[in-house]
Write an enzyme that holds these catalytic residues in place. Structure first.
Site, short mmCIF file in Angstrom:
data_model
loop_
_atom_site.label_atom_id
_atom_site.label_comp_id
_atom_site.label_asym_id
_atom_site.label_seq_id
_atom_site.Cartn_x
_atom_site.Cartn_y
_atom_site.Cartn_z
N HIS A 145 1.80 -3.92 -1.16
CA HIS A 145 0.77 -3.20 -1.91
C HIS A 145 -0.16 -2.43 -0.97
O HIS A 145 -0.56 -1.30 -1.27
CB HIS A 145 -0.04 -4.21 -2.74
CG HIS A 145 -1.16 -3.61 -3.51
ND1 HIS A 145 -2.49 -3.80 -3.17
CD2 HIS A 145 -1.18 -2.81 -4.60
CE1 HIS A 145 -3.26 -3.16 -4.02
NE2 HIS A 145 -2.50 -2.55 -4.90
N GLU A 196 1.53 0.70 0.08
CA GLU A 196 1.45 1.68 -1.01
C GLU A 196 0.11 2.41 -0.99
O GLU A 196 0.04 3.62 -1.20
CB GLU A 196 1.65 0.97 -2.35
CG GLU A 196 1.48 1.84 -3.56
CD GLU A 196 0.81 1.11 -4.71
OE1 GLU A 196 -0.15 1.66 -5.29
OE2 GLU A 196 1.24 -0.02 -5.02
N HIS A 197 -0.98 1.69 -0.72
CA HIS A 197 -2.30 2.31 -0.63
C HIS A 197 -2.42 3.20 0.60
O HIS A 197 -2.90 4.34 0.52
CB HIS A 197 -3.38 1.23 -0.57
CG HIS A 197 -3.86 0.76 -1.89
ND1 HIS A 197 -5.18 0.85 -2.29
CD2 HIS A 197 -3.20 0.19 -2.93
CE1 HIS A 197 -5.31 0.35 -3.51
NE2 HIS A 197 -4.13 -0.07 -3.92
N GLU A 228 -10.27 -4.35 -5.66
CA GLU A 228 -9.24 -4.41 -6.70
C GLU A 228 -8.90 -5.87 -7.02
O GLU A 228 -8.73 -6.23 -8.19
CB GLU A 228 -7.99 -3.67 -6.21
CG GLU A 228 -6.88 -3.59 -7.24
CD GLU A 228 -5.67 -2.83 -6.74
OE1 GLU A 228 -4.68 -2.73 -7.51
OE2 GLU A 228 -5.69 -2.35 -5.58
#
Length: 409
Positions: free
Chosen positions: A47, A50-51, A127
């Site tokens: 993740h 991905e960021h 998040e």
């Protein structure tokens, strides 16, 4: 129009499906690796990658990446799942090359700057905090951990504070090098797209990647664990899971139809008995999730704390009764819902591109919608009952948010 699959010399698969009557395209790069492939102690790495690739790539800054696609009316997005990662562009048909170039830059030419990583670490922690403040979101991470304890398939996609803090630039680079390999990538496009143009783009953007496949994650083992998050909320949220089946298991469609029948809509048994007849919950539904080697079948319910125990007990009763007494009418309703959901979804260019790529990742080929419809139509009442009974026979994993163990034991 007919979908086509091509394979580059290095093993990267290219899928295309022209669609009549549309003026837009969706193009994406689909990696057959997600959170379950992460090293121990680095949960959230996929993740974070991905960021981070959006923070600068291919000579463009984060702002320039966003402006490049949005100036053309398009959008660029990405998401990380437990078993795959996706980078996708939506655009007008004339901007296929731009969307493809941006995606290639994200995966192959990301800056991965250490200072940007420190800033993005705070964003990901925010998040994570938002997810934890959303009971009907975080409960599924708790449930996944209860079902697969001590295994990477049970770890949260976002990771936790310790694992997020442990991620550094070398880890980001290693993940991309090891996991984004040609044999594990699908480059797919749907919409107003020309097949020859897409193949030329694929060859120019990805054809020079060295051949190879990413490591295969270890098999997962379902367990009958529990996780109770006792923070106070107005509602007590309960999620229950049983072992399901993998993507290619013979019972996958039978279990899907059982899932729809028992809790897939307002006409389902769970909704009617738990909510409509007894008023024990506002939100209740069933779901199924498949992976390569295993899966989960479960229910989710949000109820007042005083009603949670009754709601859970009634839900278990409804599950057992449905496995034994599912009717032809219920099966036919579930069958029609499943076909409608599949076919309605495929009217979107983005969903069509997703369907192309995921069918190739799971089955090694394009599975046409007509084939899936035929498999759904072939499920018998005995098969649906058997699939439900088999899932219920292996014990359960339980997660709660917002109450004490005694209230739902």
């Amino acid at each position: 129009m007919t979908a086509k699959l091509h394979v580059l010399a290095n093993g990267l698969r290219v899928a295309v499906e022209p669609m009549a009557g549309v003026e837009t395209i969706a193009v994406g790069l689909y990696a057959d690796a997600g959170a379950r492939s992460e090293p121990k102690g680095l949960s959230g790495l996929a993740h974070m990658v991905e960021h981070m690739v959006f923070k600068g790539a291919g000579g463009r800054s984060a702002r320039q990446i966003a402006e490049a696609i949005e100036d053309k009316g398009g959008s660029l997005n990405a998401w990380t799942a437990r078993d795959h990662t996706v980078f996708q562009a939506r655009a007008l048909a004339g901007d296929l090359a731009l969307g493809s170039e941006l995606i290639a830059d994200l995966v192959r030419n990301a800056d991965l700057d250490a200072e940007e990583l420190e800033r993005e670490r705070h964003v990901v922690l925010a998040e994570l905090g938002e997810a934890r403040d959303t009971p009907d979101d975080i409960i599924f991470d708790h449930l996944q951990g209860a079902a697969f304890p001590g295994q990477q398939l049970g770890a949260a996609v976002l990771g936790d504070e310790a694992s997020i803090a442990a991620i550094d630039v070398p880890a980001l680079r290693s993940w991309i090098a090891e996991q984004y390999r040609p044999d594990g990538l699908v480059f797919a496009a749907a919409g107003k797209v020309d097949e020859d143009a897409l193949l030329k783009l694929a060859e120019s953007l990805f054809g020079d990647m060295a051949a190879g496949a990413q490591p295969v994650p270890p098999r997962a083992t379902f367990a009958t664990g529990a996780h109770h998050d006792r923070r106070s909320f107005d509602q007590l949220h309960v999620a229950l899971a049983f072992e399901g089946v993998g993507h290619t298991h013979p019972d996958v469609h039978a279990l899907s139809l059982f899932t729809n029948a028992v809790g897939g809509g307002m006409s389902s048994r769970l909704f009617q008995q738990v909510r409509e007849e007894r008023g024990l919950a506002y939100s209740i539904y069933s779901w199924a999730q498949s992976y390569a080697d295993t899966g989960l079948f479960g229910i989710y319910c949000a109820a007042a704390r005083a009603d949670a125990r009754q709601a859970l007990e009634l839900s278990r009763k409804v599950l057992a009764e449905t496995a034994e007494g599912l009717t032809e009418a219920e099966l036919e309703r579930a069958r029609t819902q499943a076909k409608a959901g599949l076919l309605m979804g495929l009217e979107s260019v983005a969903t069509r591109a997703d369907h192309l790529a995921r069918s190739i990742q799971v089955h090694g080929r394009i599975v046409h919608p007509a084939e899936t419809v035929a498999l759904i139509d072939a499920v018998t009442l005995d098969q649906a009952r058997y699939a439900g009974a088999k899932a219920l026979s292996g014990g359960e994993a339980l997660a709660t948010v917002g109450g004490r163990l005694a209230e739902v034991a």
